[in-house]
Scaffold this active site. Structure first.
Site, mmCIF file in Angstrom:
data_model
loop_
_atom_site.group_PDB
_atom_site.id
_atom_site.type_symbol
_atom_site.label_atom_id
_atom_site.label_comp_id
_atom_site.label_asym_id
_atom_site.label_seq_id
_atom_site.Cartn_x
_atom_site.Cartn_y
_atom_site.Cartn_z
ATOM 1 N N ASP A 103 6.834 -32.209 -44.974
ATOM 2 C CA ASP A 103 6.401 -31.308 -43.905
ATOM 3 C C ASP A 103 4.912 -31.070 -44.080
ATOM 4 O OD1 ASP A 103 6.572 -29.374 -41.764
ATOM 5 O OD2 ASP A 103 6.474 -27.794 -43.258
ATOM 6 N N SER A 104 4.310 -30.451 -43.083
ATOM 7 C CA SER A 104 2.889 -30.110 -43.187
ATOM 8 C C SER A 104 2.660 -28.994 -44.202
ATOM 9 C CB SER A 104 2.378 -29.659 -41.828
ATOM 10 O OG SER A 104 3.099 -28.505 -41.429
ATOM 11 N N CYS B 94 9.674 -31.619 -40.046
ATOM 12 C CA CYS B 94 8.565 -31.039 -39.286
ATOM 13 C C CYS B 94 8.742 -31.480 -37.832
ATOM 14 C CB CYS B 94 7.260 -31.582 -39.860
ATOM 15 S SG CYS B 94 5.790 -31.161 -38.933
ATOM 16 N N GLU C 108 1.753 -20.179 -44.418
ATOM 17 C CA GLU C 108 1.244 -21.031 -45.507
ATOM 18 C C GLU C 108 0.479 -20.224 -46.559
ATOM 19 O OE1 GLU C 108 1.306 -24.380 -46.409
ATOM 20 O OE2 GLU C 108 2.942 -24.514 -44.986
ATOM 21 N N CYS D 20 9.864 -25.028 -34.811
ATOM 22 C CA CYS D 20 8.944 -25.350 -35.914
ATOM 23 C C CYS D 20 9.649 -24.956 -37.203
ATOM 24 C CB CYS D 20 7.650 -24.558 -35.747
ATOM 25 S SG CYS D 20 6.555 -24.652 -37.175
ATOM 26 N N HIS E 72 8.652 -23.990 -39.928
ATOM 27 C CA HIS E 72 8.131 -22.803 -40.628
ATOM 28 C C HIS E 72 8.795 -21.513 -40.122
ATOM 29 C CE1 HIS E 72 4.821 -25.427 -41.947
ATOM 30 N NE2 HIS E 72 4.422 -24.472 -42.750
HETATM 31 N N1 DGL Z 1 6.356 -27.127 -39.728
HETATM 32 C C1 DGL Z 1 5.883 -27.960 -38.725
HETATM 33 C C2 DGL Z 1 6.762 -28.033 -37.525
HETATM 34 O O1 DGL Z 1 7.927 -28.046 -37.687
HETATM 35 C C3 DGL Z 1 4.464 -28.029 -38.422
HETATM 36 C C4 DGL Z 1 3.659 -26.825 -38.328
HETATM 37 C C5 DGL Z 1 2.222 -27.205 -38.314
HETATM 38 O O2 DGL Z 1 1.773 -27.780 -39.299
HETATM 39 O O3 DGL Z 1 1.546 -26.955 -37.303
HETATM 40 O O4 DGL Z 1 6.337 -28.135 -36.421
#
Ligand code: DGL
Length: 260
Positions: free
Chosen positions: A10-11, A73, A151, A183, A185
């Site tokens: 993931d990011s 992600c 984050e 997302c 997150h």
């Molecule tokens: N967690 C990621 C997602 O599911 C990316 C969030 C990001 O880095 O902008 O979209």
């Protein structure tokens, strides 16, 4: 190959919400998790940048012997998974906003989706949304600014509360009855989200469905782990490994910094 790890990226730490579902459903499996926090947020990047980062993460997971890769992600899935599937032979599982279950259940015929700009602007998302847009209204809300706050561990901050209220009030006033978290997150914000939207609006996220899909694909490819001991987990961050510790329980986990 069966005893090799499942690779997940993931990011940043968002995909840990998916990782948790995977190790709950498949406790014997070993996993390797890459938190590419150095390059977060992906949601503001171009499609090509997201593809390049996804390739970098994929190459590293393959080098570490992973048998399958979970793109935990939404932004990377909706922008890069087609490219990855075309260019690698390893199986990929992606995560996409769960529009379908929300569309099937809504009574107000209005569902809200909170996701990154990169996900909402992607072709894959537009195509998926178009399938349902005849019968229901899909109200899109970009969650700009939420990922950097998560984050940096500011999950209970006033800044996050202000942003979340602004975004959710936009959706509440449109009379949605389902809220799709698009997302990985955002599931970490569910307690705060519930306080704002109350219990009339139901939340849908994709974590459990992704874990089931991982199990299915492992079965189909004869890749389920054979050894029955409890799995071990290696989690790497290229920015701040301590932040990972805030989001997980540490049994059988090794958390390290890795410059990737
Ligand atoms: N967690 C990621 C997602 O599911 C990316 C969030 C990001 O880095 O902008 O979209």
């Amino acid at each position: 190959m069966q005893n090799n790890p499942i690779g997940i990226f993931d990011s940043g730490i968002g995909g840990l919400s998916i990782w948790k579902e995977i190790i709950t459903l498949l406790p014997n499996e070993n996993t390797i998790y890459l938190a590419d926090s150095k390059n977060a947020p992906y949601g503001q990047k171009t499609k090509q940048e997201i593809i390049d980062l996804s390739v970098k993460n994929t190459d590293l997971l393959i080098k570490k012997g992973c048998k399958i890769i979970v793109v935990a992600c939404n932004t990377a899935t909706t922008n890069a998974i087609d490219f990855l599937r075309k260019n690698y032979t390893i199986p990929f599982i992606g995560i996409e906003p769960a529009i379908k279950p929300a569309a099937l259940k809504t009574k107000t015929k209005k569902i809200g989706i909170l996701a990154t700009k990169g996900t909402l602007n992607s072709e894959l998302f537009s195509n998926q949304a178009a399938e349902f847009s005849e019968n229901i209204e899909i109200i899109e809300q970009i969650g700009e600014g939420l990922v950097p706050l998560i984050e940096s561990g500011k999950i209970n901050s006033i800044a996050l509360d202000i942003l979340l209220k602004k975004y959710l009030f936009n959706l509440i006033e449109k009379e949605i009855d389902y809220l799709v978290l698009g997302c990985s997150h955002y599931p970490f914000l569910i307690p705060q989200i519930k306080l704002i939207i109350g219990d009339k609006i139901k939340i849908i996220d994709s974590g459990e469905a992704v874990a089931k899909q991982v199990e299915n694909i492992l079965k189909q490819n004869n890749l389920l782990k054979i050894k029955t001991n409890l799995g071990n987990h290696k989690l790497f961050s290229n920015l701040n490994e301590q932040i990972i510790e805030q989001f997980i329980q540490k049994e059988n986990c090794k958390i390290n910094f890795l410059n990737f």
